[in-house]
Scaffold this motif. Structure first.
Motif, PDB file in Angstrom:
ATOM      1  N   ASP A 208      48.188  53.377  22.156  1.00  0.00           N
ATOM      2  CA  ASP A 208      47.695  52.722  23.376  1.00  0.00           C
ATOM      3  C   ASP A 208      47.938  51.214  23.378  1.00  0.00           C
ATOM      4  O   ASP A 208      47.004  50.401  23.312  1.00  0.00           O
ATOM      5  N   PRO A 209      49.193  50.784  23.451  1.00  0.00           N
ATOM      6  CA  PRO A 209      49.495  49.349  23.428  1.00  0.00           C
ATOM      7  C   PRO A 209      48.917  48.610  24.636  1.00  0.00           C
ATOM      8  O   PRO A 209      48.733  49.183  25.711  1.00  0.00           O
ATOM      9  N   VAL A 210      48.626  47.327  24.410  1.00  0.00           N
ATOM     10  CA  VAL A 210      48.116  46.474  25.476  1.00  0.00           C
ATOM     11  C   VAL A 210      49.263  46.123  26.428  1.00  0.00           C
ATOM     12  O   VAL A 210      50.314  45.651  26.006  1.00  0.00           O
ATOM     13  N   VAL A 211      49.055  46.366  27.708  1.00  0.00           N
ATOM     14  CA  VAL A 211      50.043  46.035  28.730  1.00  0.00           C
ATOM     15  C   VAL A 211      49.755  44.658  29.328  1.00  0.00           C
ATOM     16  O   VAL A 211      50.655  43.857  29.532  1.00  0.00           O
ATOM     17  N   LEU A 212      48.475  44.391  29.599  1.00  0.00           N
ATOM     18  CA  LEU A 212      48.040  43.097  30.127  1.00  0.00           C
ATOM     19  C   LEU A 212      46.718  42.721  29.475  1.00  0.00           C
ATOM     20  O   LEU A 212      45.901  43.592  29.175  1.00  0.00           O
ATOM     21  N   ALA A 213      46.491  41.425  29.288  1.00  0.00           N
ATOM     22  CA  ALA A 213      45.254  40.944  28.677  1.00  0.00           C
ATOM     23  C   ALA A 213      44.776  39.697  29.417  1.00  0.00           C
ATOM     24  O   ALA A 213      45.425  39.214  30.349  1.00  0.00           O
ATOM     25  N   LYS A 214      43.625  39.189  29.003  1.00  0.00           N
ATOM     26  CA  LYS A 214      43.017  37.983  29.558  1.00  0.00           C
ATOM     27  C   LYS A 214      42.770  38.108  31.060  1.00  0.00           C
ATOM     28  O   LYS A 214      43.009  37.178  31.823  1.00  0.00           O
ATOM     29  N   LEU A 221      43.268  50.204  39.459  1.00  0.00           N
ATOM     30  CA  LEU A 221      44.703  49.983  39.362  1.00  0.00           C
ATOM     31  C   LEU A 221      45.410  50.754  40.477  1.00  0.00           C
ATOM     32  O   LEU A 221      44.937  51.798  40.919  1.00  0.00           O
ATOM     33  N   MET A 222      46.574  50.224  40.903  1.00  0.00           N
ATOM     34  CA  MET A 222      47.410  50.939  41.860  1.00  0.00           C
ATOM     35  C   MET A 222      48.853  50.493  41.650  1.00  0.00           C
ATOM     36  O   MET A 222      49.122  49.301  41.485  1.00  0.00           O
ATOM     37  N   CYS A 223      49.778  51.440  41.616  1.00  0.00           N
ATOM     38  CA  CYS A 223      51.190  51.131  41.429  1.00  0.00           C
ATOM     39  C   CYS A 223      51.974  51.518  42.672  1.00  0.00           C
ATOM     40  O   CYS A 223      51.717  52.556  43.282  1.00  0.00           O
ATOM     41  N   ASP A 224      52.940  50.679  43.039  1.00  0.00           N
ATOM     42  CA  ASP A 224      53.875  51.017  44.105  1.00  0.00           C
ATOM     43  C   ASP A 224      55.179  50.268  43.861  1.00  0.00           C
ATOM     44  O   ASP A 224      55.409  49.735  42.768  1.00  0.00           O
ATOM     45  N   GLU A 225      56.034  50.213  44.884  1.00  0.00           N
ATOM     46  CA  GLU A 225      57.347  49.599  44.701  1.00  0.00           C
ATOM     47  C   GLU A 225      57.265  48.097  44.439  1.00  0.00           C
ATOM     48  O   GLU A 225      58.213  47.497  43.924  1.00  0.00           O
ATOM     49  N   ARG A 226      56.155  47.466  44.773  1.00  0.00           N
ATOM     50  CA  ARG A 226      55.994  46.040  44.513  1.00  0.00           C
ATOM     51  C   ARG A 226      55.586  45.757  43.073  1.00  0.00           C
ATOM     52  O   ARG A 226      55.785  44.654  42.575  1.00  0.00           O
ATOM     53  N   GLY A 227      54.959  46.731  42.417  1.00  0.00           N
ATOM     54  CA  GLY A 227      54.523  46.530  41.048  1.00  0.00           C
ATOM     55  C   GLY A 227      53.147  47.111  40.804  1.00  0.00           C
ATOM     56  O   GLY A 227      52.741  48.091  41.433  1.00  0.00           O
ATOM     57  N   LEU A 228      52.405  46.496  39.894  1.00  0.00           N
ATOM     58  CA  LEU A 228      51.078  46.946  39.500  1.00  0.00           C
ATOM     59  C   LEU A 228      50.027  46.045  40.139  1.00  0.00           C
ATOM     60  O   LEU A 228      50.020  44.832  39.937  1.00  0.00           O
ATOM     61  N   TRP A 229      49.116  46.661  40.902  1.00  0.00           N
ATOM     62  CA  TRP A 229      48.019  45.947  41.547  1.00  0.00           C
ATOM     63  C   TRP A 229      46.752  46.145  40.717  1.00  0.00           C
ATOM     64  O   TRP A 229      46.466  47.246  40.239  1.00  0.00           O
ATOM     65  N   ALA A 234      34.456  41.384  39.452  1.00  0.00           N
ATOM     66  CA  ALA A 234      33.568  40.268  39.143  1.00  0.00           C
ATOM     67  C   ALA A 234      32.718  39.956  40.368  1.00  0.00           C
ATOM     68  O   ALA A 234      33.166  40.106  41.506  1.00  0.00           O
ATOM     69  N   THR A 235      31.490  39.519  40.130  1.00  0.00           N
ATOM     70  CA  THR A 235      30.586  39.231  41.239  1.00  0.00           C
ATOM     71  C   THR A 235      31.029  38.009  42.019  1.00  0.00           C
ATOM     72  O   THR A 235      30.843  37.941  43.243  1.00  0.00           O
ATOM     73  N   HIS A 236      31.613  37.031  41.341  1.00  0.00           N
ATOM     74  CA  HIS A 236      32.027  35.800  42.012  1.00  0.00           C
ATOM     75  C   HIS A 236      33.472  35.461  41.653  1.00  0.00           C
ATOM     76  O   HIS A 236      33.916  35.678  40.531  1.00  0.00           O
ATOM     77  N   ARG A 237      34.201  34.963  42.629  1.00  0.00           N
ATOM     78  CA  ARG A 237      35.562  34.454  42.436  1.00  0.00           C
ATOM     79  C   ARG A 237      36.490  35.509  41.825  1.00  0.00           C
ATOM     80  O   ARG A 237      37.343  35.194  41.006  1.00  0.00           O
ATOM     81  N   ALA A 238      36.318  36.746  42.240  1.00  0.00           N
ATOM     82  CA  ALA A 238      37.200  37.811  41.766  1.00  0.00           C
ATOM     83  C   ALA A 238      38.540  37.734  42.478  1.00  0.00           C
ATOM     84  O   ALA A 238      38.665  37.130  43.553  1.00  0.00           O
ATOM     85  N   ARG A 239      39.540  38.398  41.903  1.00  0.00           N
ATOM     86  CA  ARG A 239      40.896  38.322  42.438  1.00  0.00           C
ATOM     87  C   ARG A 239      41.511  39.707  42.603  1.00  0.00           C
ATOM     88  O   ARG A 239      41.106  40.673  41.953  1.00  0.00           O
ATOM     89  N   LEU A 240      42.510  39.745  43.475  1.00  0.00           N
ATOM     90  CA  LEU A 240      43.434  40.868  43.552  1.00  0.00           C
ATOM     91  C   LEU A 240      44.762  40.360  43.013  1.00  0.00           C
ATOM     92  O   LEU A 240      45.336  39.404  43.549  1.00  0.00           O
ATOM     93  N   LEU A 241      45.233  40.996  41.938  1.00  0.00           N
ATOM     94  CA  LEU A 241      46.449  40.539  41.262  1.00  0.00           C
ATOM     95  C   LEU A 241      47.586  41.520  41.491  1.00  0.00           C
ATOM     96  O   LEU A 241      47.372  42.723  41.645  1.00  0.00           O
ATOM     97  N   GLN A 246      59.217  42.414  37.224  1.00  0.00           N
ATOM     98  CA  GLN A 246      59.696  41.488  36.194  1.00  0.00           C
ATOM     99  C   GLN A 246      58.569  40.970  35.303  1.00  0.00           C
ATOM    100  O   GLN A 246      58.797  40.182  34.388  1.00  0.00           O
ATOM    101  N   GLY A 247      57.337  41.399  35.586  1.00  0.00           N
ATOM    102  CA  GLY A 247      56.209  40.982  34.769  1.00  0.00           C
ATOM    103  C   GLY A 247      55.520  39.719  35.228  1.00  0.00           C
ATOM    104  O   GLY A 247      54.598  39.235  34.565  1.00  0.00           O
ATOM    105  N   HIS A 248      55.935  39.166  36.377  1.00  0.00           N
ATOM    106  CA  HIS A 248      55.311  37.954  36.892  1.00  0.00           C
ATOM    107  C   HIS A 248      53.959  38.299  37.525  1.00  0.00           C
ATOM    108  O   HIS A 248      53.850  39.261  38.294  1.00  0.00           O
TER     109      HIS A 248
END
Length: 292
Positions: A208-214, A221-229, A234-241, A246-248
């Motif tokens: 089970d290697p780490v794919v993303l951290a920090k 999670l959701m995957c599509d042609e754009r990448g990994l969402w 978090a209760t405050h200042r949460a994000r959608l990444l 390319q891993g950006h």
């Protein structure tokens, strides 16, 4: 002789100091709650549905309606259907923290994030219990197996249910707040570990290697042609990444409050459940024609 502060004056100063601290604290939390969500360049959003109590999982249907799980506890939760004309109906009620949903076999499977609660299958208005788990959240079905993630402190498991014979096996155990599991377009089976702020790959050899951290409390999670969402619960200042092919890493939405699932629509947009504000957002590319 040194001057002394009279007792009543000292008390007044103390009370003023406490009042200012309370006002600053309340102001900070009000700012966190009401500060508007921000979208990255090339993206915009709109509020699609309000007053959806603790919106969690979303499932757009072919007729334009939307299934939403309302993650309330103590048998107050439900799966709600919002029709295109805005009318709402409770499809399944008396649930305890209904969370994950997945369309399969002509119906839907759904979980309940409560102790010793069933993962169930809903089809043609009939609910059938498949198996029981502890605080089950994320679900993923590949046609042969149904995977389920238990969101527990140090005791979480990845469960695998085989449709052909209704057998249940434990694929992983001892996980700390595992929440979501999904098969991506490249074939990898990924899952989140919320407390540790990471995404791992579920592998046959158990490494089970780490794919993303920090990350900040990653959940759905959701995957599509754009990448990994990835949404951050978090209760405050949460994000959608969004992590592209390319891993950006790019922050698409910020200043969210406890966002949950993200799903694509047939209109080329995305829906995001913002459970902390009891609403469903629609995310659109900046040049996308407003579908409403």
């Amino acid at each position: 002789m040194p001057q002394t502060v009279k007792p009543h004056r000292a008390l007044r100063l103390t009370l003023w100091t406490l009042a200012l601290l309370c006002a600053a604290t309340l102001g900070f939390f009000a700012w966190q709650n009401f500060y508007p969500v921000r979208a990255a360049e090339q993206w915009r959003y709109q509020v699609l549905h309000r007053d959806v109590a603790k919106a969690a999982s979303l499932m757009p249907l072919d007729d334009g309606s939307l299934m939403v799980s309302q993650e309330l506890d103590d048998a107050k939760g439900s799966i709600l259907r919002i029709h295109p004309n805005g009318t709402r109906e409770v499809v399944v009620g008396n649930l305890s923290k209904p969370d994950g949903m997945f369309a399969t076999r002509g119906g839907w499977v759904f979980s309940q994030e409560a102790l010793d609660s069933p993962v169930s299958f809903l089809k043609d208005g009939v609910v059938t219990e498949l198996f029981r788990g502890q605080n089950v959240q994320g679900l993923w079905d590949d046609g042969k197996y149904l995977y389920a993630m238990e969101d527990r402190r140090d005791e979480g498991r990845v469960l695998r249910y085989r449709w052909s014979d209704q057998s249940l096996s434990v694929v992983r155990k001892g996980l700390d707040e595992g929440e979501s599991i999904i098969r991506c377009t490249d074939g990898r089976l990924l899952y989140t570990k919320k407390k540790e702020g990471m995404v791992r790959e579920l592998t046959e050899d158990g490494s089970d290697p780490v794919v993303l951290a920090k990350l900040n409390q990653p959940t759905f999670l959701m995957c599509d042609e754009r990448g990994l969402w990835i949404t951050e619960d978090a209760t405050h200042r949460a994000r959608l990444l969004l992590i592209d092919k390319q891993g950006h890493r790019q922050t698409i939405l910020s200043f969210l409050k406890a966002p949950q699932s993200i799903v694509p629509t047939a209109r080329g947009t995305y829906l995001v459940a913002e459970g902390g504000r009891n609403r469903v957002l629609e995310l659109l590319p900046a040049q996308h024609e407003n579908p409403r």
